[in-house]
Enzyme design. Structure first.
Site, PDB file in Angstrom:
ATOM      1  N   HIS A 170       0.761  -1.126   0.000  1.00  0.00           N
ATOM      2  CA  HIS A 170       0.085  -0.243   0.012  1.00  0.00           C
ATOM      3  C   HIS A 170       0.728   1.259  -0.033  1.00  0.00           C
ATOM      4  O   HIS A 170       1.935   1.244   0.674  1.00  0.00           O
ATOM      5  CB  HIS A 170      -0.917  -0.002   1.537  1.00  0.00           C
ATOM      6  CG  HIS A 170      -1.616   1.161   1.470  1.00  0.00           C
ATOM      7  ND1 HIS A 170      -1.395   1.940   2.442  1.00  0.00           N
ATOM      8  CD2 HIS A 170      -2.676   1.701   0.711  1.00  0.00           C
ATOM      9  CE1 HIS A 170      -2.188   2.895   2.400  1.00  0.00           C
ATOM     10  NE2 HIS A 170      -3.228   2.975   1.284  1.00  0.00           N
ATOM     11  N   ASN A 171       0.492   2.160  -0.981  1.00  0.00           N
ATOM     12  CA  ASN A 171       1.296   3.410  -0.847  1.00  0.00           C
ATOM     13  C   ASN A 171       2.774   3.179  -1.003  1.00  0.00           C
ATOM     14  O   ASN A 171       3.658   3.578  -0.422  1.00  0.00           O
ATOM     15  CB  ASN A 171       1.131   4.390   0.392  1.00  0.00           C
ATOM     16  CG  ASN A 171      -0.279   4.950   0.219  1.00  0.00           C
ATOM     17  OD1 ASN A 171      -1.180   4.887  -0.740  1.00  0.00           O
ATOM     18  ND2 ASN A 171      -0.762   5.722   1.243  1.00  0.00           N
ATOM     19  N   GLU A 200       1.384   0.031  -5.478  1.00  0.00           N
ATOM     20  CA  GLU A 200       0.338   1.108  -5.485  1.00  0.00           C
ATOM     21  C   GLU A 200       1.002   2.224  -6.105  1.00  0.00           C
ATOM     22  O   GLU A 200       2.043   2.549  -5.566  1.00  0.00           O
ATOM     23  CB  GLU A 200      -0.360   1.215  -4.333  1.00  0.00           C
ATOM     24  CG  GLU A 200      -1.294   2.296  -4.405  1.00  0.00           C
ATOM     25  CD  GLU A 200      -2.177   2.581  -3.387  1.00  0.00           C
ATOM     26  OE1 GLU A 200      -3.284   3.228  -3.366  1.00  0.00           O
ATOM     27  OE2 GLU A 200      -1.621   2.397  -1.950  1.00  0.00           O
ATOM     28  N   ASP A 202       0.201   6.453  -6.909  1.00  0.00           N
ATOM     29  CA  ASP A 202      -0.758   7.403  -6.796  1.00  0.00           C
ATOM     30  C   ASP A 202      -0.178   8.329  -7.662  1.00  0.00           C
ATOM     31  O   ASP A 202       0.891   9.127  -7.553  1.00  0.00           O
ATOM     32  CB  ASP A 202      -0.629   8.109  -5.328  1.00  0.00           C
ATOM     33  CG  ASP A 202      -1.879   7.844  -4.508  1.00  0.00           C
ATOM     34  OD1 ASP A 202      -2.658   7.134  -4.984  1.00  0.00           O
ATOM     35  OD2 ASP A 202      -1.991   8.518  -3.440  1.00  0.00           O
ATOM     36  N   HIS A 215       1.601  11.215  -2.295  1.00  0.00           N
ATOM     37  CA  HIS A 215       0.208  11.055  -1.603  1.00  0.00           C
ATOM     38  C   HIS A 215      -0.398  12.419  -1.697  1.00  0.00           C
ATOM     39  O   HIS A 215       0.036  13.437  -0.904  1.00  0.00           O
ATOM     40  CB  HIS A 215       0.636  10.676  -0.163  1.00  0.00           C
ATOM     41  CG  HIS A 215      -0.579  10.401   0.379  1.00  0.00           C
ATOM     42  ND1 HIS A 215      -0.484   9.627   1.718  1.00  0.00           N
ATOM     43  CD2 HIS A 215      -1.705   9.749   0.157  1.00  0.00           C
ATOM     44  CE1 HIS A 215      -1.661   9.138   1.872  1.00  0.00           C
ATOM     45  NE2 HIS A 215      -2.359   9.288   1.132  1.00  0.00           N
ATOM     46  N   GLU A 249      -3.653   4.541  -8.569  1.00  0.00           N
ATOM     47  CA  GLU A 249      -4.841   5.329  -8.035  1.00  0.00           C
ATOM     48  C   GLU A 249      -4.588   6.802  -8.799  1.00  0.00           C
ATOM     49  O   GLU A 249      -3.866   7.611  -8.603  1.00  0.00           O
ATOM     50  CB  GLU A 249      -4.184   5.473  -6.677  1.00  0.00           C
ATOM     51  CG  GLU A 249      -5.177   6.244  -5.754  1.00  0.00           C
ATOM     52  CD  GLU A 249      -6.162   5.367  -5.441  1.00  0.00           C
ATOM     53  OE1 GLU A 249      -7.272   5.498  -5.811  1.00  0.00           O
ATOM     54  OE2 GLU A 249      -6.076   4.217  -4.932  1.00  0.00           O
TER      55      GLU A 249
END
Length: 640
Positions: A170-171, A200, A202, A215, A249
């Site tokens: 995640h992230n 992931e 973003d 983020h 994302e």
């Protein structure tokens, strides 16, 4: 004989007289004795009788014996040696059969062990083993707790993707917290090196028409999208041959989405999956069929058939838009992240429409009152999404009726936890058919993690953790994915794959429990704390993670002032009802009466990857680094 061999190995090093600590360490390494400098330093000091920082050949021999002639190993050797000096080949066969459970080909294995580990030539030629050889064998990788068979890919890799647990992060771009920390390529590199298969990214509009990764709406630093995927390309298949999923994302405008699509195609070339595989038009392919492939996970327009028909056509400037409703309490991940950013309201600046109060994300508009969302997607990026189409989760019933085989859901941990408690059977039915990703809740701004076990128990394939955050959840993650050669894909147990199964982790009706017995014999050169002045008060905790009924822990007594060779000789028994999902974790601590116990090291592995017999348990730091030669010595036995 051993003395003669020993002197022949070391006497040249003493021709100039006494030797210092550094030479002592090098000589031990030359003799294939793995040792911790901090422990050698203490033993050197204890044996340096004149306290001049230099030792004689006799003093070196004393140090050598302290390090190698561990009482517990001597006892085992003497139990099988007829004269307490030598193990004959048939003595070693007897030991392997009775203690190490290697019934098949024991004679051949015994011969190979002698050839590999016996350092004294005449003993080796006689097909015998001295204590020197036996101690080297017992300290080798062959005697580790983790089964050698599990170190390679041994599972059937031809099942569809949804039949596997998939190592997911995640992230991935963050290396500390979610709000202020740096974004770093190292996040991607280190995750891939650890066998992670779902990363992931973003993505946001950047300057000079270059999409960036960070983020959103926080003060985390920014990376260029193309730089991120170049790093992924370099390391994608270094640890595992099996497919990598890029979970986008996506907050970019259609123009920058086209640039992303172009970057992906240019960087990955043939590795990028951009069309259906001929053999899999309406089912998910297997990891085997997707070896060395990169898959894009994102929103998608239209069907796979339409994508196939558009292959090769010019898609520049082609954009599709649709509006979707968002039911209360069902925010998607990008909205969760939006909530997280509200403490950074001042950073939003022009992103809030003064008249309507609508908050806008690039390419995505969130209407808080109506709870609807409009998305603009560039066809060029949409057509790169094949078997991993991101689809909003509405309900299990909706998925049963309408969800397509190539549509995946991402569910936040809070909602997933509620569903797992209230509708476990429906959840498992869902994960049998569809890839389901679980991600941490937005309030985990410190990048903390949840316990992934509860979601593996219901068959969730992609349980995404913050890889940058050490602790119990990442220990479980690393332990689970040691299995199947560290490939990042572990085949789910049959009861989480088969449609006729009525498995419920909280209500085990039928099971074939395993009785696991662990005799914790001793510790070997355990790490030292800053406050222990070379002598820690050590204890060990053994924990079981699995279905709720199997979760338990037991601990040893404290051994005072001995981190070098504590002896516990304590036996623990665990009844494990669902061994296929069980992980065993060994934690070593130093007792602290005022500030609490201090973590020294741990090791986690799947129960079914455990060897039986006398085994060494390697220890790892909180950050996941090897603490070799620090380890535990155990005897393991289990039966079903």
């Amino acid at each position: 004989m051993e003395m003669k061999w020993f002197l022949s190995k070391i006497q040249d090093d003493f021709r100039g007289g006494k030797i210092n600590l550094e030479k002592t360490q090098r000589l031990l390494e030359k003799l294939d004795i793995r040792c911790s400098y901090i422990h050698v330093k203490r033993i050197f000091k204890d044996n340096d009788r004149l306290k001049q920082g230099r030792i004689t050949i006799e003093e070196f021999r004393a140090i050598y014996r302290i390090l190698t002639h561990r009482e517990e190993i001597v006892e085992i050797f003497n139990a099988y040696s007829e004269n307490r000096k030598i193990l004959l080949e048939n003595n070693l066969v007897q030991f392997l059969t009775q203690e190490q459970y290697t019934a098949e080909m024991s004679k051949t294995i015994a011969f190979e062990i002698i050839q590999k580990y016996e350092p004294i030539e005449e003993v080796r030629k006689a097909r015998q083993m001295s204590f020197e050889g036996f101690t080297r064998y017992m300290d080798s990788r062959e005697c580790q707790l983790f089964k050698n068979e599990c170190r390679k890919v041994y599972q059937d890799m031809t099942h569809p993707l949804n039949d596997y647990f998939i190592s997911s992060s995640h992230n991935t771009y963050l290396v500390s917290d979610q709000l202020l920390g740096p974004s770093d390529l190292w996040g991607y590199v280190s995750a891939l090196v650890k066998g992670c298969r779902c990363l992931e990214i973003d993505c946001w509009d950047g300057a000079q028409n270059e999409p960036v990764v960070y983020h959103g709406y926080t003060l985390t630093s920014k990376l260029l999208f193309k730089t991120v995927i170049q790093a992924i390309h370099k390391y994608a298949f270094m640890t595992s041959d099996y497919p990598v999923v890029l979970s986008l994302e996506n907050h970019c405008s259609p123009a920058q989405q086209e640039i992303m699509a172009d970057n992906l195609q240019t960087t990955f070339g043939e590795s990028l999956l951009s069309d259906m595989l001929a053999d899999f038009p309406d089912t998910l392919p297997s990891p085997e069929a997707l070896k060395f492939k990169v898959l894009v996970k994102n929103k998608k327009i239209g069907t796979l058939k339409e994508t196939h028909e558009r292959k090769g056509s010019d898609k520049r400037g082609k954009v599709e838009e649709w509006e979707e409703e968002v039911a209360d309490g069902e925010e998607e991940e990008e909205e969760e992240k939006f909530k997280e950013s509200e403490i950074f309201e001042s950073v939003l600046g022009d992103n809030q429409d003064k008249e309507t109060g609508v908050k806008k994300l690039s390419g995505v508009t969130l209407f808080k009152k109506k709870k609807t969302r409009k998305l603009k997607i560039a066809l060029a990026l949409s057509d790169l999404v094949i078997y991993t189409k991101a689809e909003k989760f509405k309900s299990f019933q909706h998925s049963r009726l309408y969800q397509q085989f190539n549509e995946n859901n991402s569910i936040g941990e809070t909602q997933a936890r509620k569903l797992s408690k209230l509708r476990a059977h429906e959840f498992i039915f869902h994960t049998r058919k569809f890839i389901t990703r679980i991600y941490p809740k937005a309030t985990r701004a410190d990048s903390s993690n949840f316990n992934p076990q509860e979601f593996w128990n219901i068959g969730c394939q992609m349980v995404a953790l913050n890889f940058q955050t050490p602790g119990l959840p990442m220990d479980l993650q690393n332990g689970k994915f040691l299995d199947n050669g560290g490939s990042g894909y572990v085949l789910k147990p049959h009861f989480l794959r088969e449609s006729e199964s009525y498995f419920n982790p909280s209500d085990i009706k039928e099971s074939m429990p395993v009785t696991l017995t662990i005799r914790l014999i001793s510790g070997i050169q355990l790490p030292l704390t800053h406050s222990s002045s070379n002598k820690g008060d050590t204890l060990v905790i053994i924990e079981v993670f699995g279905v709720p009924n199997d979760q338990m822990k037991q601990q040893t007594r404290v051994i005072k002032k001995n981190a070098f060779s504590p002896r516990w000789n304590e036996t623990f028994t665990f009844i494990i009802h669902v061994p296929e999902l069980a992980l065993i974790r060994f934690v070593v601590e130093s007792q602290g009466l005022i500030a609490g116990n201090e973590f020294l090291g741990q090791y986690t592995l799947p129960l079914l990857c455990m060897n039986k017999g006398y085994r060494r348990v390697p220890l790892f730091s909180r950050m996941g680094e090897s603490l070799e030669p620090a380890s535990l010595f155990v005897y393991v036995w289990y039966v079903r």
